[in-house]
Structures are given as C-alpha cells and as structure tokens.
Design an enzyme around this catalytic site. Structure first.
Site, PDB file in Angstrom:
ATOM      1  N   ILE A 118       0.508  -1.167   0.524  1.00  0.00           N
ATOM      2  CA  ILE A 118      -0.079  -0.363   0.279  1.00  0.00           C
ATOM      3  C   ILE A 118       0.944   1.211  -0.505  1.00  0.00           C
ATOM      4  O   ILE A 118       0.131   2.633   0.084  1.00  0.00           O
ATOM      5  CB  ILE A 118      -1.096   0.354   1.224  1.00  0.00           C
ATOM      6  CG1 ILE A 118      -0.125  -0.035   2.352  1.00  0.00           C
ATOM      7  CG2 ILE A 118      -1.668  -1.293   1.328  1.00  0.00           C
ATOM      8  CD1 ILE A 118      -0.704  -0.178   4.022  1.00  0.00           C
ATOM      9  N   GLY A 119       2.001   0.885  -0.162  1.00  0.00           N
ATOM     10  CA  GLY A 119       3.055   2.233   0.034  1.00  0.00           C
ATOM     11  C   GLY A 119       4.221   1.845   0.250  1.00  0.00           C
ATOM     12  O   GLY A 119       4.922   0.968   0.149  1.00  0.00           O
ATOM     13  N   GLN A 120       5.635   2.564  -0.613  1.00  0.00           N
ATOM     14  CA  GLN A 120       6.593   2.361   0.193  1.00  0.00           C
ATOM     15  C   GLN A 120       7.618   3.864  -0.178  1.00  0.00           C
ATOM     16  O   GLN A 120       7.378   5.040  -0.844  1.00  0.00           O
ATOM     17  CB  GLN A 120       7.133   1.818  -1.763  1.00  0.00           C
ATOM     18  CG  GLN A 120       8.771   0.640  -1.534  1.00  0.00           C
ATOM     19  CD  GLN A 120       8.826   0.402  -2.731  1.00  0.00           C
ATOM     20  OE1 GLN A 120       7.563  -0.116  -2.826  1.00  0.00           O
ATOM     21  NE2 GLN A 120      10.310  -0.350  -2.475  1.00  0.00           N
ATOM     22  N   ALA A 122      11.833   5.314   1.314  1.00  0.00           N
ATOM     23  CA  ALA A 122      12.972   5.027   1.066  1.00  0.00           C
ATOM     24  C   ALA A 122      13.729   4.675   2.368  1.00  0.00           C
ATOM     25  O   ALA A 122      14.251   3.461   2.704  1.00  0.00           O
ATOM     26  CB  ALA A 122      14.195   6.376   1.447  1.00  0.00           C
ATOM     27  N   PHE A 123      12.726   4.453   3.487  1.00  0.00           N
ATOM     28  CA  PHE A 123      12.619   3.375   4.402  1.00  0.00           C
ATOM     29  C   PHE A 123      12.146   2.138   4.991  1.00  0.00           C
ATOM     30  O   PHE A 123      12.506   1.312   5.763  1.00  0.00           O
ATOM     31  CB  PHE A 123      12.696   4.399   5.531  1.00  0.00           C
ATOM     32  CG  PHE A 123      13.203   5.479   6.158  1.00  0.00           C
ATOM     33  CD1 PHE A 123      14.510   4.983   7.409  1.00  0.00           C
ATOM     34  CD2 PHE A 123      12.477   6.703   5.447  1.00  0.00           C
ATOM     35  CE1 PHE A 123      15.414   6.397   7.223  1.00  0.00           C
ATOM     36  CE2 PHE A 123      13.720   7.495   6.331  1.00  0.00           C
ATOM     37  CZ  PHE A 123      14.460   8.141   6.909  1.00  0.00           C
ATOM     38  N   GLY A 124      11.977   1.825   3.462  1.00  0.00           N
ATOM     39  CA  GLY A 124      10.451   0.294   3.463  1.00  0.00           C
ATOM     40  C   GLY A 124       9.546   0.855   3.233  1.00  0.00           C
ATOM     41  O   GLY A 124       9.395   1.375   2.188  1.00  0.00           O
ATOM     42  N   VAL A 126       5.537  -0.964   3.067  1.00  0.00           N
ATOM     43  CA  VAL A 126       4.333  -0.530   3.962  1.00  0.00           C
ATOM     44  C   VAL A 126       3.370  -1.729   2.749  1.00  0.00           C
ATOM     45  O   VAL A 126       2.778  -1.618   2.332  1.00  0.00           O
ATOM     46  CB  VAL A 126       3.783   0.207   4.310  1.00  0.00           C
ATOM     47  CG1 VAL A 126       2.494   0.457   4.686  1.00  0.00           C
ATOM     48  CG2 VAL A 126       4.673   1.454   4.461  1.00  0.00           C
ATOM     49  N   ASP A 236       9.627  15.756   9.049  1.00  0.00           N
ATOM     50  CA  ASP A 236       9.131  15.396   7.587  1.00  0.00           C
ATOM     51  C   ASP A 236       8.074  15.921   7.457  1.00  0.00           C
ATOM     52  O   ASP A 236       7.329  14.605   6.482  1.00  0.00           O
ATOM     53  CB  ASP A 236      10.023  13.622   7.245  1.00  0.00           C
ATOM     54  CG  ASP A 236       9.369  13.845   5.143  1.00  0.00           C
ATOM     55  OD1 ASP A 236       9.784  15.013   4.858  1.00  0.00           O
ATOM     56  OD2 ASP A 236       9.876  13.069   5.329  1.00  0.00           O
TER      57      ASP A 236
END
Length: 431
Positions: A118-120, A122-124, A126, A236
């Site tokens: 459902i999401g992506q 820089a930290f990984g 989701v 952020d």
C-alpha cells in the site's frame, strides 16, 4: 524417677525441634514478603525511566479504528513479569508501553506473503495486513540495506512505542525475525491527505474539514514538541505523511527521519523533502522545533491553495503576500475546487497564521502550542459567525435558492463529513 527424667528430656527435645522449625518458617515468610514489595518498587522505578506523557484526550479516545487483537501476537510479558525487569534480551524489546511482538509467520500470512503493498518509501515498504482476529494493520518492512542493527532497532521501538496520541499514527507492534525488522502501525483507512487533495478518485475536501485537519496535525506536532519526553522533532511534515482515519481525523505519520535524529544526533547531511524544508536548516544544518513549524506553514498553504511545493506553491504565496502584506486579501490563492465555498475571514486568519509560520527568521515563528490555540479560536468562532449570518439574512436565504446551484459539485460529500466535530465528545474530552 528415672522414667520421669527421660520423659522430661524427650519433651524438651521435641519442643526445641518444633521451635527451630517455626523459627525457620518464620524467617522464610519474612524474606518472601520482603522481596515482593522490592520487586514492585523496582518495576515502578524502571518504568519511570521510560516515560509516556499523554494529554487528557488520549485517556478517553480510541487510538485506532478498531481494537488490536492479541491472538496472533506474543506479548513481551511472561508470567506477569515484564521482560525489561531482566534487561534487554535478543529478540525482545522493552515493552513498558504495551507494544506487542508478532511472529514473522503470522505477518507473512496476514499480508498474503507480503503482496498487499500500500506504500513505499526510502525507509521500506508498507503492507496492509489482515489479522486472524479481523483487525487491519499496516506493516512497515524496514529496508534491508539500512545500517540499522539489532540494538538500533530495539532503540527505535522503545522510542516510537512511548509516543501515544490520537493525532499520531501509533506504533502497535513489531517483529524481529529472519533478519527482518518490521514495525506494525494503526491502519488508516482513508489514506493520505495528499491523495485527497490531488487525486480525482476522491471528492473535494471542504474548507471546514481542511481547517479541522490542520488543527489535528498541529495537535500531533504540539504533543511531539511539548508532550513527549524527550521532545521529538518530526523533520518531514508534508501532505503525504498526514494520514486520515475512518472519521476523516488526521494523524501525523512516518517518523523515519525523527528516529534517525533520536538514534544518531551527529547526522549532518540534509534530509527531508525539498519545498517543505526550513531555509535556516538548509544553511545551518541544524534542525529545531521551529523547522517543523516552517514545514507546517507550508502544509497550511497547501490546504488553502490545493497545490504542493513542487507546483510552485511558495512562489505563488510570495506573490500573493506582496498584495496582502501577510494579513488580508488571500482569496486569490484559494483552491478553485472549493468553488467559493469558504469563509473569507477564516481564510485570511488561517493564511496569516501560515505566513507567520514560514517567516525567514525562526525566532519570529509561533510555537506549535500557539498555533493550536490560534486554530482552536478560529473553529470556536464558527457557531457565532453562523448565528450572526442566520439572524441578518434569514429572509434572503429563504427566497434566494438558486436552482442552477443544485447540480454543482459539492465540496462536502458524505464521505468527507467529519464524525468528530469541534464540539463533539471527542473534542470536549481534551478540554
């Protein structure tokens, strides 16, 4: 006589043995009862080193859209004794705040072998996970190429686990197995604020809801700055990091950069999203609470104008400010999708506040506490304004119904009707 002496000796011996047994038993009982309060006091002292501060609203508000089930989780408490009493152990994290440990197998099954992306970032990546208890959560799989080790991951869970507020996307679990580090968050069913501002799939956000969302975000940031111990700087803030729950309540998400700052305070490289970054931070490499305030000011203008910094938002704002002097006349930058359905006084008040937030000098920017108070006052004035308008123009309203407007697209669709109005129980709980 001899028999009487023998009986006396035997009786005395038996009495001595019974007395000794009673003495030993009493000593054991004394030591046992003495240890119990010591354990309790020890846990109290240690718990105090991991403080969790929450405002009054949090004590009567559900943190997630649905309650978290525990069937597929392994808590960090065994036999009623928290693991942190024995210190940190590999594979376990200090869980004084109630963070649950999930197995890799359970999460693999709940995410359909990690295919429900459902999401992506820089930290990984989701993933949405459907647990066996029926609850939905969001599983963030941290990037394997990061330099974060086991100790850093434990520190992160400790830091994020102590942050609890109804306007934050709260951490509810973790997994550390098979070389993978995963964080489990509350699932936000309505997606990001950015998707509602820019995607044609969603109805237009009404002006009233935009101001309420701004207040929700401000409350979340106020908690991070003034309620968390130690304070947290998000670093952020942007529309894609503001998520909406089922009731269209806004919560601040993605503490990726803030956790880096908490774990490694020596990082000097510029990080964040350009357009939202404080110019002072870019020049000095020093991020402060007022840097978050600057990013929030950009977000406020984004809510007003319906455009993001990559679309020239701040240049647009500076041109408008030349005519408004930062106070009135901000109507020219309002999102055209609102079709004029907004209160001009509210617009100018919110825009003037946003302009203060993006002041070049950090010292001249308001604090998040001041911002929360200002936005709260704006919302509190709504009933008075509506009452005044109703008294002064009720006759005109009854006869001025424009038939041509019936077919217009309404910015306030049923999907976006806020269940928690400013005067609702959820809000009054904080007061």
């Amino acid at each position: 006589m001899k028999e009487r002496s023998s009986g006396l000796i035997i009786g005395i011996s038996i009495g001595v043995v019974i007395g000794a047994l009673l003495a030993v038993g009493g000593l054991l009982c004394f030591r046992f009862h003495r240890k119990r309060p010591q354990i309790g006091n020890s846990s109290s002292r240690r718990a105090a080193t991991i403080p969790i501060r929450a405002n009054g609203a949090d004590t009567c508000t559900i943190l997630s859209d649905s309650s978290m089930g525990t069937e597929s989780s392994r808590t960090s408490v065994q036999n009623g004794v928290p693991l942190w009493l024995g210190g940190l152990k590999k594979g376990h994290v200090v869980a004084a705040s109630g963070i649950l440990e999930y197995s890799y197998k359970d999460l693999q099954k709940a995410t359909y072998n990690f295919t429900s992306l459902i999401g992506q970032g820089a930290f990984g990546s989701v993933y949405k996970a459907q647990m066996t208890t029926g609850e939905a959560v969001a599983v963030k799989v941290l990037a394997t190429d990061s330099k974060q080790g086991e100790k850093e991951f434990q520190t992160e869970v400790m830091l994020l686990g102590r942050l609890h507020h109804r306007n934050l996307v709260n951490l509810v679990g973790y997994c550390a197995e098979k070389g993978q580090h995963m964080l489990i968050y509350v699932y936000m069913s309505k997606g990001s604020l950015a998707s509602h501002l820019y995607s044609e799939k969603h109805d237009v956000l009404s002006w009233d809801l935009r101001v309420q969302i701004a207040l929700d975000v401000a409350r979340g940031l106020e908690y991070l700055h003034d309620g968390a111990v130690p304070p947290v700087i998000h670093r952020d803030i942007k529309s894609s990091n503001i998520l909406l729950d089922q009731a269209m309540g806004a919560r601040v998400a993605d503490f990726g950069l803030s956790r880096e700052d908490m774990i490694n305070r020596n990082a000097s490289n510029i990080q964040g999203t350009f357009g939202y970054l404080d110019p002072e931070y870019i020049s000095t490499r020093t991020f402060t609470k007022k840097s978050d305030v600057y990013s929030f000011g950009v977000l406020l203008f984004e809510l007003i104008a319906g455009r993001n910094p990559q679309q020239g938002l701040m240049e647009y704002v500076e041109l408008a400010a030349m005519n408004t002097e930062g106070k009135v006349g901000w109507e020219e930058i309002v999102d055209s999708h609102l079709e004029g359905n907004f209160d001009e006084q509210e617009l100018n008040d919110v825009a003037a506040l946003a302009y203060k937030c993006v002041n070049r000098s950090p010292r001249k920017r308001p604090s998040m506490r001041d911002i929360v108070q200002a936005l709260s006052r704006i919302l509190m004035m709504r009933p008075n304004k509506k009452h005044h308008r109703r008294d002064s123009s009720v006759a005109a309203d009854e006869v001025a119904l424009n038939v041509d407007q019936l077919g217009r697209r309404s910015p306030m669709n049923g999907e976006h009707r806020r269940f928690e109005s400013f005067g609702s129980t959820a809000e009054s709980c904080e007061a």
